[in-house]
Design a protein around this motif. Structure first.
Motif, PDB file in Angstrom:
ATOM      1  N   ASP A 101      -0.795   6.952  -8.797  1.00  0.00           N
ATOM      2  CA  ASP A 101      -0.138   7.597  -7.668  1.00  0.00           C
ATOM      3  C   ASP A 101      -0.611   9.049  -7.565  1.00  0.00           C
ATOM      4  OD1 ASP A 101       1.497   7.982  -5.523  1.00  0.00           O
ATOM      5  OD2 ASP A 101       3.379   7.908  -6.625  1.00  0.00           O
ATOM      6  N   ILE A 102      -0.537   9.599  -6.353  1.00  0.00           N
ATOM      7  CA  ILE A 102      -0.974  10.971  -6.119  1.00  0.00           C
ATOM      8  C   ILE A 102       0.220  11.897  -6.297  1.00  0.00           C
ATOM      9  CG2 ILE A 102      -1.916  12.561  -4.397  1.00  0.00           C
ATOM     10  CD1 ILE A 102      -3.412  10.205  -3.197  1.00  0.00           C
ATOM     11  N   ARG A 103       0.107  12.803  -7.240  1.00  0.00           N
ATOM     12  CA  ARG A 103       1.231  13.664  -7.598  1.00  0.00           C
ATOM     13  C   ARG A 103       1.652  14.565  -6.441  1.00  0.00           C
ATOM     14  NH1 ARG A 103       1.223  18.760  -9.205  1.00  0.00           N
ATOM     15  NH2 ARG A 103      -1.052  18.736  -9.380  1.00  0.00           N
ATOM     16  N   LEU A 112       7.491   5.881   5.270  1.00  0.00           N
ATOM     17  CA  LEU A 112       7.969   5.335   3.994  1.00  0.00           C
ATOM     18  C   LEU A 112       9.316   4.650   4.156  1.00  0.00           C
ATOM     19  CD1 LEU A 112       7.030   8.078   1.368  1.00  0.00           C
ATOM     20  CD2 LEU A 112       6.358   5.678   1.283  1.00  0.00           C
ATOM     21  N   ASP A 113      10.178   5.255   4.929  1.00  0.00           N
ATOM     22  CA  ASP A 113      11.498   4.651   5.149  1.00  0.00           C
ATOM     23  C   ASP A 113      11.370   3.278   5.800  1.00  0.00           C
ATOM     24  OD1 ASP A 113      12.719   6.844   4.045  1.00  0.00           O
ATOM     25  OD2 ASP A 113      13.174   7.799   5.964  1.00  0.00           O
ATOM     26  N   ARG A 114      10.473   3.165   6.782  1.00  0.00           N
ATOM     27  CA  ARG A 114      10.288   1.868   7.439  1.00  0.00           C
ATOM     28  C   ARG A 114       9.778   0.831   6.457  1.00  0.00           C
ATOM     29  NH1 ARG A 114       8.115   5.114  11.504  1.00  0.00           N
ATOM     30  NH2 ARG A 114       5.987   4.490  11.029  1.00  0.00           N
ATOM     31  N   HIS A 146       1.199   5.202  -2.848  1.00  0.00           N
ATOM     32  CA  HIS A 146       2.465   5.896  -3.122  1.00  0.00           C
ATOM     33  C   HIS A 146       3.652   4.991  -2.810  1.00  0.00           C
ATOM     34  CE1 HIS A 146       5.117   9.330  -3.626  1.00  0.00           C
ATOM     35  NE2 HIS A 146       5.691   9.038  -2.460  1.00  0.00           N
ATOM     36  N   ALA A 147       3.585   4.311  -1.663  1.00  0.00           N
ATOM     37  CA  ALA A 147       4.660   3.395  -1.298  1.00  0.00           C
ATOM     38  C   ALA A 147       4.798   2.269  -2.309  1.00  0.00           C
ATOM     39  CB  ALA A 147       4.397   2.827   0.099  1.00  0.00           C
ATOM     40  N   ALA A 148       3.663   1.742  -2.779  1.00  0.00           N
ATOM     41  CA  ALA A 148       3.704   0.654  -3.758  1.00  0.00           C
ATOM     42  C   ALA A 148       4.379   1.090  -5.043  1.00  0.00           C
ATOM     43  CB  ALA A 148       2.283   0.155  -4.034  1.00  0.00           C
ATOM     44  N   HIS A 149       4.120   2.297  -5.490  1.00  0.00           N
ATOM     45  CA  HIS A 149       4.786   2.791  -6.700  1.00  0.00           C
ATOM     46  C   HIS A 149       6.287   2.955  -6.468  1.00  0.00           C
ATOM     47  CE1 HIS A 149       1.568   3.599  -9.633  1.00  0.00           C
ATOM     48  NE2 HIS A 149       0.789   3.821  -8.582  1.00  0.00           N
ATOM     49  N   ARG A 150       6.659   3.420  -5.281  1.00  0.00           N
ATOM     50  CA  ARG A 150       8.080   3.553  -4.983  1.00  0.00           C
ATOM     51  C   ARG A 150       8.772   2.189  -4.949  1.00  0.00           C
ATOM     52  NH1 ARG A 150       9.778   7.861  -1.617  1.00  0.00           N
ATOM     53  NH2 ARG A 150      11.726   6.676  -1.467  1.00  0.00           N
ATOM     54  N   LEU A 151       8.058   1.179  -4.490  1.00  0.00           N
ATOM     55  CA  LEU A 151       8.647  -0.143  -4.288  1.00  0.00           C
ATOM     56  C   LEU A 151       8.561  -1.034  -5.522  1.00  0.00           C
ATOM     57  CD1 LEU A 151       7.160  -0.817  -0.749  1.00  0.00           C
ATOM     58  CD2 LEU A 151       9.567  -0.456  -1.274  1.00  0.00           C
ATOM     59  N   LEU A 213       4.413  -7.692  -5.047  1.00  0.00           N
ATOM     60  CA  LEU A 213       3.874  -6.770  -4.063  1.00  0.00           C
ATOM     61  C   LEU A 213       2.355  -6.824  -4.136  1.00  0.00           C
ATOM     62  CD1 LEU A 213       5.122  -3.208  -3.288  1.00  0.00           C
ATOM     63  CD2 LEU A 213       2.683  -3.605  -3.588  1.00  0.00           C
ATOM     64  N   LEU A 214       1.720  -6.970  -2.988  1.00  0.00           N
ATOM     65  CA  LEU A 214       0.276  -7.102  -2.908  1.00  0.00           C
ATOM     66  C   LEU A 214      -0.268  -6.007  -2.003  1.00  0.00           C
ATOM     67  CD1 LEU A 214      -2.305  -8.751  -3.501  1.00  0.00           C
ATOM     68  CD2 LEU A 214      -1.734 -10.189  -1.517  1.00  0.00           C
ATOM     69  N   LEU A 215      -1.182  -5.205  -2.518  1.00  0.00           N
ATOM     70  CA  LEU A 215      -1.839  -4.164  -1.743  1.00  0.00           C
ATOM     71  C   LEU A 215      -3.287  -4.571  -1.514  1.00  0.00           C
ATOM     72  CD1 LEU A 215      -2.303  -1.417  -0.452  1.00  0.00           C
ATOM     73  CD2 LEU A 215      -2.438  -0.402  -2.739  1.00  0.00           C
ATOM     74  N   LEU A 216      -3.621  -4.838  -0.259  1.00  0.00           N
ATOM     75  CA  LEU A 216      -4.991  -5.182   0.136  1.00  0.00           C
ATOM     76  C   LEU A 216      -5.569  -3.962   0.841  1.00  0.00           C
ATOM     77  CD1 LEU A 216      -4.352  -8.786   1.525  1.00  0.00           C
ATOM     78  CD2 LEU A 216      -5.141  -8.126  -0.768  1.00  0.00           C
ATOM     79  N   ASP A 217      -6.391  -3.239   0.125  1.00  0.00           N
ATOM     80  CA  ASP A 217      -6.878  -1.951   0.610  1.00  0.00           C
ATOM     81  C   ASP A 217      -8.249  -2.098   1.266  1.00  0.00           C
ATOM     82  OD1 ASP A 217      -6.774   0.828   0.972  1.00  0.00           O
ATOM     83  OD2 ASP A 217      -7.900   1.188  -0.872  1.00  0.00           O
TER      84      ASP A 217
END
Length: 778
Positions: A101-103, A112-114, A146-151, A213-217
Motif C-alpha cells: 500500500d502507498i503510505r 473509496l466510500d462507494r 489502497h482500497a484492497a488493503h482497506r477491504l 477479493l480479486l484485483l485485476l490491474d
C-alpha cells in the motif's frame, strides 16, 4: 468439540458471546474494529469460516480482551481457515498477494466510500465487479491497491492481485491469467485444464465457494477480463484499465477525476513534508496547477523535490512554467509523465495516433470533430470514430452535453511534441493553413446570417455547404462554440497577409458582435481588420473598421481613451474619402468616449454634429445611424439633468421606428424600438413618473430576452428593477438580484450600480451609464 479441535461454528458463537459481554452492538464493534457490520454478521452466523489474523487482532483490541482471551479467539479462527492443499503450484504462479500500500495515499474519499459500500453488498446479488478506468496518471492502480488493503478484512478467503499487462505489446492472455489464479487458490499444476474455457469453468467453480477479493490491474480489454470474473459467490473484483471497458455488463464504475487543487497540495505535502510546503505555500499551489492536478505528475514533482531536500519549490515552478520544458521536468528516476502517455499512444492504430497529434494544434480549451478532421486530413465521420476511440482509451475527455473533446494540459503538450517529431514542420504548417482557411470561411458565412444585407445569401459562401450551420440558431451556436478556432484562424490569415479575407470576416461579424457584447476579443478582431484595410490602402474600409474598433473599446473593454483614438482616426479617414455615413458614426463613438472621460459638453457637441451629418442620409444604413445617434443624444441629455428634452428626442426616435425603415426587416426595427423604449422608460424615471416608466421598460426587456442579447437584457432588467424599487413593487428585489448577478458575470461596469440599488431599494437610481447605451451601426 471432537478430539479437542474447536469447530468453525465455535468462533462465531465465541465472538458473539464476547461482544454481548462487552455490551457492544454489531455497529459499535464494527466502528471500533474497522470491520464492516456485514462481515461481523457473517462471522457470527458461521458464514465466514475463519477471518484473517489481523482481523481477529483488531476485534480483540476493540473487545478489550486480555492476552489469553485473544489467543483463544485466534485459535478458534485459525481452525476455520482453509488449509493449503498438498499440491505444487504451477511454476511461476506463486501467491498473488496484494502489492504494498502507498503510505502517502491522498484524497479519493467519495470513490473509496462507494467501493466500501459495494464490498458490503458483495454476495447479495452475486459477485460484485467494479471498473476503475481513466486517463494515464490518475492513480487508478494506487487507488485500487489502497482500497484492497482497506477491504481485506472483509474477504477472509484471500486477496489476489494480478497484473494483466494491458499496455505491453503482448498483454497477458486469459488462458495464462487463469492458470495463475488457479495456482493461487491451490490447484496443482497437473490439475489445471489445458483449454481456456475449461480453466474458466474450474475458476468460476472454485471462486464461487470463496469470499475473496480479486484485483485485476491494467486490463487491456473486455475479452481479456471476462473469463476471469467469478460468476457466483460473495467475491469482489476490482478491475483497473486505461480503457473504458464499456462492453462489460453488470459492473459498477468508478471514474476517478483529477485532484482538486487543495488535494494536489496535500499529496505534495505528504511526500515532501509540511515544513517545505508552508515555507512556499504559493509555489506549492502553482506547482499543483502546473502538474494539471494529475496525481502522477504531482507525485513525480514531489519525489523529485524529496530527492533534493535543499531545492526550493519555486525553482521547479520556474522550470515547469516553460511549456517546452514541462514534460522534461516531470520525471524522477523511472517515473516519467511522458513515458506513461507513451504507453497508451503506442497502443493506438495509425489513424487515431494522427488525430491525437493534430488535435493538439486546435485553439482553445476544447475542439469539435470538424476541427479535428480538418487538422488530421480525415472525414468528419472518421474523426468522430477516432475521437471516441481516444476517449475510451483515456486520452481525450468528452463534453457531457456536446460533441466536443478536450485534452488534459500535459497530454496536449505530449501530443504537440509528437506533431514536431512525427509530422514535422511542413506537415504541421499545411494542417494549420488548411484548417484556418476553412474555419474562417465558415465563420464568415455563419456570421452573415445576422447581417441584414446578406442574411438570405450566406450559406453558399460556406466551404462545405452540406455541413454548414443553417439558420441563425445553428449559426450562433457554431460561432460561440468555435470562437477560439475562428479567432485563431483570423490571426493566422492576418499574419499570412490575407488581408481581404480578414476584412470580409470582420465585416460579417459586426452584427453578430452585438449579441455577445461582453466578448473582449472584438477588440482584436477589429484591430486586425482596420490594420488590414490600412495595408490594402483602402481609407473608406479603414474608416469602417476603425469605427467598429471604437465601438469595441467603448463597450467590450470599457477603454474610452482607446475608443476616442480609434473614433478620431475613423473620422479623419472618413473625411478624406467624403463618407458622411462613417463620419456620423465616428462622431457618435467619439461622443460616447468623451462622456465616459467626464467631458459631457464636448460629447454633446459631437452628437449634435453627428445628427446634422446623418440627417441628409437617405439609405437604410443612414437612417439606422441617425436612430442610434438620437438615442445617444437623448441619453446624454438625461444624464446632464435635462430629462424632459431627452424624452422629446427619444419620442422622435420612437416615431422613426414606428414609421419603419425601408429595406430593413420588422424584426430589426423591433430591436431598435426596444432600445428607444428602454430610454423612454429611463427618461420617465428621471422625471419620477414611475408608473409610466414601468411599461416601456418591461417591453424592452421582453424584446432583448427574445433576441437572446444578455448584455442588453440585463441592463434593461436593472433599469426596471430600479423603477420597481421606487414604486415599492414586490418584484423589485428579485429583479435587481437577477440583474446584479448577471451583470457581474458579464463583467459589466453597471454591476456596481445594481449592488447599490439593492442596498437602497427605496431609491430609483440616477439612470444608466450613457456609454452602455451607445448603439451599434448597421
Amino acid at each position: 468439540m471432537r478430539d479437542g479441535t474447536p469447530s468453525t461454528r465455535d468462533f462465531g458463537q465465541q465472538l458473539r458471546n464476547l461482544r454481548v459481554r462487552a455490551a457492544l452492538s454489531q455497529e459499535a464493534l464494527s466502528h471500533a474494529a474497522g470491520v464492516s457490520v456485514r462481515a461481523l454478521a457473517d462471522m457470527e452466523r458461521g458464514r465466514t469460516r475463519g477471518p484473517q489474523r489481523r482481523t481477529v487482532q483488531a476485534l480483540a483490541e476493540a473487545l478489550g480482551l486480555d492476552d489469553a482471551e485473544a489467543a483463544g479467539l485466534e485459535q478458534s479462527a485459525a481452525a476455520g481457515r482453509p488449509r493449503p492443499k498438498a499440491a505444487t503450484a504451477p511454476s511461476g504462479s506463486g501467491v498473488l498477494g496484494l502489492p504494498r500500500d502507498i503510505r502517502d495515499f491522498t484524497a479519493r474519499g467519495p470513490a473509496l466510500d462507494r467501493l466500501l459500500e459495494l464490498a458490503d453488498d458483495a454476495g447479495t446479488d452475486g459477485p460484485a465487479v467494479t471498473v476503475v478506468a481513466g486517463q494515464p496518471g490518475l492513480g487508478k492502480t494506487a487507488f485500487a491497491v489502497h482500497a484492497a488493503h482497506r477491504l481485506a478484512p472483509q474477504f477472509p478467503d484471500g486477496q489476489f492481485a494480478l497484473d494483466l499487462h494491458g499496455m505491453d505489446p503482448e498483454p497477458a492472455t486469459p488462458r495464462d491469467a487463469l492458470a495463475r489464479l488457479l495456482g493461487a487458490v491451490g490447484v496443482a499444476d497437473a490439475a489445471i485444464p489445458s483449454g481456456t474455457d475449461d480453466r474458466a469453468g474450474l475458476w468460476r467453480a472454485l471462486a464461487g465457494e470463496r469470499r475473496m477479493l480479486l484485483l485485476l490491474d491494467n486490463a487491456a480489454g473486455e475479452d481479456q477480463v471476462g473469463p476471469l470474473l467469478p460468476a457466483t459467490g460473495p467475491s469482489l473484483t476490482i478491475v483497473t484499465s486505461r480503457h473504458a471497458l464499456a462492453g462489460l455488463e453488470s459492473v459498477h464504475r468508478i471514474d476517478l477525476a483529477l485532484l482538486r487543487r487543495e488535494e494536489a497540495v496535500e499529496l505534495l505535502t505528504r511526500i515532501i513534508g509540511p515544513a517545505r510546503v508552508r515555507a512556499e505555500a504559493q509555489a506549492a499551489r502553482d506547482l499543483a496547477d502546473l502538474c494539471g492536478h494529475l496525481p502522477l505528475a504531482v507525485r513525480i514533482a514531489g519525489q523529485r523535490l524529496l530527492s533534493r531536500p535543499h531545492e526550493r519549490l519555486s525553482k521547479l515552478v520556474d522550470r515547469l512554467t516553460a511549456e517546452g520544458r514541462r514534460l522534461d521536468g516531470l520525471q524522477a528516476g523511472n517515473l516519467q509523465v511522458r513515458a506513461a502517455f507513451a504507453l497508451s499512444y503506442r497502443q493506438l492504430p495509425d489513424g487515431s495516433r494522427t488525430l491525437l497529434r493534430r488535435a493538439a494544434l486546435a485553439a482553445g480549451a476544447d475542439f469539435s470533430p470538424g476541427t479535428a478532421a480538418l487538422l488530421a486530413g480525415s472525414t468528419y465521420d472518421e474523426a468522430v470514430a477516432r475521437a471516441e476511440e481516444l476517449t475510451d482509451a483515456g486520452l481525450l475527455q468528452s463534453a457531457p452535453d456536446a460533441e466536443r473533446y478536450r485534452f488534459h494540459d500535459l497530454l496536449r503538450l505530449y501530443a504537440a511534441e509528437l506533431v514536431d517529431t512525427e509530422d514535422g514542420p511542413e506537415v504541421r504548417a499545411a494542417a494549420l493553413a488548411r484548417t484556418a482557411d476553412r474555419i474562417l470561411r465558415r465563420a464568415t458565412a455563419a456570421a452573415l446570417h445576422f447581417d441584414v444585407d446578406h442574411e438570405q445569401n450566406a450559406s453558399h459562401l460556406d466551404p462545405g455547404p452540406g455541413q454548414a450551420p443553417t439558420g441563425r440558431d445553428e449559426a450562433r451556436a457554431w460561432l460561440e462554440a468555435e470562437r477560439a478556432q475562428w479567432l485563431a484562424a483570423l490571426r493566422q490569415a492576418y499574419d499570412a497577409g490575407h488581408y481581404r479575407q480578414v476584412l470580409d470576416a470582420a465585416r460579417a461579424m459586426h452584427w453578430f458582435s452585438d449579441l455577445n457584447q461582453h466578448w473582449e476579443q472584438w477588440v482584436e478582431v477589429f484591430r486586425h481588420s482596420s490594420d488590414a484595410a490600412r495595408a490594402l490602402g483602402s481609407r473608406q474600409e479603414e474608416a469602417v473598421h476603425l469605427n467598429y474598433l471604437a465601438w469595441a473599446y467603448n463597450l467590450c473593454v470599457h477603454d474610452p481613451h482607446a475608443a476616442l483614438t480609434a473614433a478620431d482616426g475613423a473620422l479623419t479617414a472618413a473625411r478624406e474619402c467624403a463618407d458622411e455615413l462613417e463620419q456620423g458614426w465616428a462622431l457618435g463613438y467619439a461622443a460616447g468616449a468623451l462622456y465616459r472621460l467626464g467631458r459631457p459638453e464636448e460629447a454633446m457637441e459631437r452628437l449634435r454634429e453627428a445628427v446634422r451629418c446623418l440627417g441628409s442620409q437617405e439609405s437604410p444604413q443612414g437612417r439606422l445611424a441617425e436612430l442610434t445617434t438620437l438615442n445617444t443624444l437623448g441619453t446624454l441629455l438625461r444624464h446632464t439633468g435635462r430629462a424632459a428634452e431627452a424624452l422629446d428626442v427619444h419620442r422622435r426616435s420612437e416615431r422613426i421606428c414606428r414609421a419603419g425603415v425601408p429595406g430593413r426587416t420588422d424584426e430589426l426595427i423591433a430591436l431598435y424600438l426596444a432600445v428607444v423604449r428602454q430610454q423612454i422608460g429611463n427618461d420617465l424615471a428621471a422625471l419620477e413618473r414611475w408608473d409610466e416608466a414601468e411599461t416601456p421598460l418591461r417591453q424592452a426587456l421582453a424584446a432583448f430576452d427574445e433576441a437572446q442579447m444578455p448584455v442588453w437584457s440585463e441592463q434593461a432588467r436593472l433599469d426596471l428593477g430600479q423603477v420597481l424599487g421606487a414604486m415599492g413593487h414586490p418584484e423589485a428585489r428579485a429583479t435587481l438580484l437577477t440583474a446584479r448577478d448577471a451583470l457581474a458575470e458579464l463583467r459589466s461596469p453597471r454591476r456596481t450600480e445594481a449592488a447599490e440599488a439593492l442596498a437602497a431599494l427605496g431609491e430609483a437610481g440616477a439612470g444608466a451609464d450613457t456609454a452602455d447605451r451607445v448603439g451599434r451601426r448597421p
